[in-house]
Design an enzyme around this catalytic site. Structure first.
Site, mmCIF file in Angstrom:
data_model
loop_
_atom_site.group_PDB
_atom_site.id
_atom_site.type_symbol
_atom_site.label_atom_id
_atom_site.label_comp_id
_atom_site.label_asym_id
_atom_site.label_seq_id
_atom_site.Cartn_x
_atom_site.Cartn_y
_atom_site.Cartn_z
ATOM 1 N N ALA A 156 34.313 47.567 6.914
ATOM 2 C CA ALA A 156 35.633 46.989 6.625
ATOM 3 C C ALA A 156 36.333 47.637 5.430
ATOM 4 O O ALA A 156 37.486 47.353 5.169
ATOM 5 C CB ALA A 156 35.500 45.489 6.378
ATOM 6 N N LYS A 157 35.629 48.449 4.693
ATOM 7 C CA LYS A 157 36.199 49.058 3.465
ATOM 8 C C LYS A 157 36.899 47.980 2.617
ATOM 9 O O LYS A 157 38.070 48.126 2.205
ATOM 10 C CB LYS A 157 37.135 50.226 3.805
ATOM 11 C CG LYS A 157 37.211 51.259 2.696
ATOM 12 C CD LYS A 157 37.747 52.578 3.160
ATOM 13 C CE LYS A 157 38.078 53.512 2.001
ATOM 14 N NZ LYS A 157 37.024 53.752 1.019
#
Ligand code: PMP
Length: 306
Positions: A156-157
């Site tokens: 998901a950064k």
């Protein structure tokens, strides 16, 4: 470490203004709880224009990750346009790095993701090498475990997830290494604090697969494309820790570090010079991003500055 000039024009919420005027309140949800997701995108200066590398791919990843985190991003088209407008407004004439972020823009107390406004920002900083690519990198296996997909998904950064990276990176630097490699909760090799890893074993590239708790790196996909073109086999699979100590070559890749060769891991020398397969990949990558190889023109979005 690189940082942005306060007079540079940035984008916050719905307007362009100097970075120094882009202020957020101390009780902002994203600040309190790390509720944001972001990107890092490079733009290469070719003397006349900034060539933005994989622009659309980065903003598509950001929009997808925002959805994963119950956030709403601007459209991919709008985010691409804002990035290009920042290049024009700042009249950029050197290699740059964009930092766009989707974040929870509410002031309410409590760690939730739904029922709260979302904000968007983007700014630019000048950026040369992120890691010192003139020499091989000395890596260590971190004592910190990589976040698993079911905790804070690495995929998901997410801003909050980078505490995990920061713990590993600071530990590595403070112990005299250049970068850390993290193992996932199953004890398999995941990635660096901000890079994906490739090994060379028996003439093939080996890299942790997408279920190994890694970011789905855009450079990683680019390296696989280059290897396919060069006829180098690529194997995506779980990677054991001790494979790191038996590998013929190793390199890190990412938007920041580009392709950076590894000299040693946990004080076991991988190779004293850049290995031949790493060299072929690195050279082709550099030709592609600097616009010297027309086969990769589709990787770049040219933004004329004047
Ligand atoms: N892993 C992590 C944890 C990262 O932060 C990055 C940098 N974005 C990468 C890998 C490399 O990803 P990319 O090639 O998309 O920059």
């Amino acid at each position: 470490m690189a940082s942005a000039d306060p007079s540079t024009i940035a984008y916050l919420r719905d307007s362009y203004r100097p970075l120094a005027e882009c202020q957020v309140p101390i009780n902002l949800h994203a600040f309190q709880y790390g509720t944001g997701c972001f990107e890092g995108i490079r733009g290469y200066w070719d003397g006349e224009r900034i060539n933005v590398l994989f622009m659309r791919e980065h903003f598509e990843r950001l929009a997808g990750n925002a959805r994963l985190l119950h956030m709403h991003s601007p459209s991919v088209e709008d985010m691409c346009e804002i990035a290009q407008e920042l290049v024009r407004q700042n009249r950029c004439q050197q290699n740059i790095y964009f930092r766009p972020m989707v974040f929870k823009d509410g002031l309410e107390l409590g760690p939730v993701l739904h029922r709260m406004d979302d904000g968007y920002l983007c700014y630019i900083i000048p950026l040369g090498d992120y890691l010192d690519t003139s020499k091989g990198l000395d890596l260590c296996v971190s004592s910190w475990t990589r976040l698993s997909d079911n905790t804070i998904p690495t995929r998901a950064k997410a801003t909050g997830g980078y505490l995990n990276s920061a713990l590993a990176k600071s530990e590595a630097l403070m112990n005299g290494y250049d970068e850390a490699l993290m193992l996932n909760s199953r004890g398999q090799v995941a990635e660096g604090s901000a890079e994906n890893l490739f090994l060379v074993r028996d003439g093939a590239l080996v890299t942790p697969d997408l279920a190994s708790d890694i970011l789905e790196g855009i450079t990683r996909f680019a390296v696989i494309e280059l290897a396919n073109l060069l006829g180098i086999p690529v194997v995506e699979r779980p990677v054991g820790r001790t494979e790191l100590y038996r590998t013929d070559e190793a390199f890190l890749c990412g938007t920041g570090c580009q392709v950076s060769w590894v000299r040693s891991i946990d004080r076991r020398v991988v190779s004293d010079t850049r290995g031949p397969i790493t060299e072929r990949i690195q050279k082709l990558y550099e030709d592609a991003v600097y616009g010297r190889d027309p086969r990769f023109a589709h990787w770049l979005t040219p933004v004329p500055v004047s």
